[in-house]
Write a protein that holds these residues in place. Sequence first.
Motif, short mmCIF file in Angstrom:
data_model
loop_
_atom_site.label_atom_id
_atom_site.label_comp_id
_atom_site.label_asym_id
_atom_site.label_seq_id
_atom_site.Cartn_x
_atom_site.Cartn_y
_atom_site.Cartn_z
N PHE A 60 0.83 -1.21 0.00
CA PHE A 60 0.00 0.00 0.00
C PHE A 60 0.87 1.26 0.00
O PHE A 60 0.51 2.26 -0.62
CB PHE A 60 -0.93 0.00 1.21
N ALA A 69 -5.87 -2.12 -3.12
CA ALA A 69 -6.89 -2.63 -2.20
C ALA A 69 -7.66 -3.78 -2.82
O ALA A 69 -8.00 -4.77 -2.15
CB ALA A 69 -7.84 -1.50 -1.81
N ALA A 93 -7.97 -2.60 5.93
CA ALA A 93 -8.63 -1.55 5.13
C ALA A 93 -8.57 -0.20 5.85
O ALA A 93 -8.13 0.80 5.27
CB ALA A 93 -10.07 -1.94 4.85
N ASN A 96 -4.61 0.84 6.63
CA ASN A 96 -3.87 1.33 5.46
C ASN A 96 -4.53 2.57 4.85
O ASN A 96 -3.85 3.41 4.26
CB ASN A 96 -3.77 0.22 4.42
N GLY A 97 -5.84 2.69 5.02
CA GLY A 97 -6.49 3.92 4.59
C GLY A 97 -5.99 5.11 5.39
O GLY A 97 -5.75 6.19 4.84
N TYR A 133 -11.60 0.83 2.88
CA TYR A 133 -10.31 1.45 2.58
C TYR A 133 -10.49 2.92 2.21
O TYR A 133 -9.79 3.80 2.73
CB TYR A 133 -9.63 0.69 1.44
#
Length: 400
Positions: A60, A69, A93, A96-97, A133
């Motif tokens: 990511f 994603a 989700a 990493n978002g 995400y």
Amino acid sequence: MTARLDEARAVDVKSRSRICDEVSDALLAAGTVPPFEVRSADLVNDPYFICADRYWRSRFQQQPTVRTALECARWMTDHVRDESWGVVAEQWALGNGFLNRASADPERRVAEEAEEAGTGRDAERISLFLSLYHAGKLRANFSFDELHAFLAFSPSAVAAGSLRDEHSVFGALQAFAAFGSRTLTVAYASELLEQAWSSPRRTRHTVDICLHGLAFAPPFDGQGQLLRGHAEEAVQEYPDDHMFRARLAAGLHLCGQHTEALQSIDTALALLAASPTASLSVLQDQYLTKRDAIQEGRLRALQDAEQQRRWEEQSAANAQLERALHTSSVRAVEVVAVFTAAIAFAVGSLQVTLTGKIPLTDRLWLLAAQGAGLALFALLIVGGTWLITRSHHPRGRRTE
């Protein structure tokens, strides 16, 4: 690779983390996705999950797009067990978002990638992952109204189907967006919050997002009490979670309980220092900033209490002086009335005494009548003064 990860189970936390990093780097260098199965979401003791987490975090970071994603969600459908899929999806989700919040894809791109998921249960899972995400980025950027519209109307969120109801974190994100919105009411946001909070499928991320929404909402009546109550429940459920201790400190601070808030934020700092997976630099700065704010609030409260004490002492002194002046004025009127009557009696009695034509008996009766009249006059003056000023006496006693 499997042997190294199995070896990592028997070593200490730092050694386990190092081995997982090495395996993850080897996979990235070879251009190969992790070939093993993930059976839990234990970020401390499960080397397979730790390694997969490091691998996808690096992916990511290299390419923080919704396409990555989609690839991650597809890999999860084949390599993450069903009983752990929901927790892993929320972890990766949303996490990493947050980490890649600076590079948000347009909503159109999210919808296009969701269309590639196809149909069926796996397609719903992929759509849910893509939605979480993108929602994680909007949440991290505090784009409240955009987040609310995305969760309600975006094709990717709609494509998640029944999973939207099964995962309480979805409702928690809606509550977060509603609390921060300038167009939605607090009552509506509170209703969404309670629905997510009371869900039997409530997860740690659900709790975190609910408390986040309460802590960062624009001020409203009862905010501190609401945040404190929910944070206390979260601390009981997750006693070693430093984030929830920090949220509790924020709620106590809003309620004016500065001493308890200081104790809670200090506990959060201690738990953070002992956490092997937390990002110390970012969270520690946030907690220290909150601690400074609590200290300032505590000092201001002490100063306000001292000022209030002085004001009450001054008010009491002023009330006592007012009563003294009032009493003195009344006594002065009474003294003047009696003194005037005495002078009038003396002058009148002198005239009667010096008049020789009136018999002695008549003179005595005249003096007695004159004295009685003047005494009645003085009594009327004193009584009238008392009647006029008596309403002030009870108020003065209450001031004491």
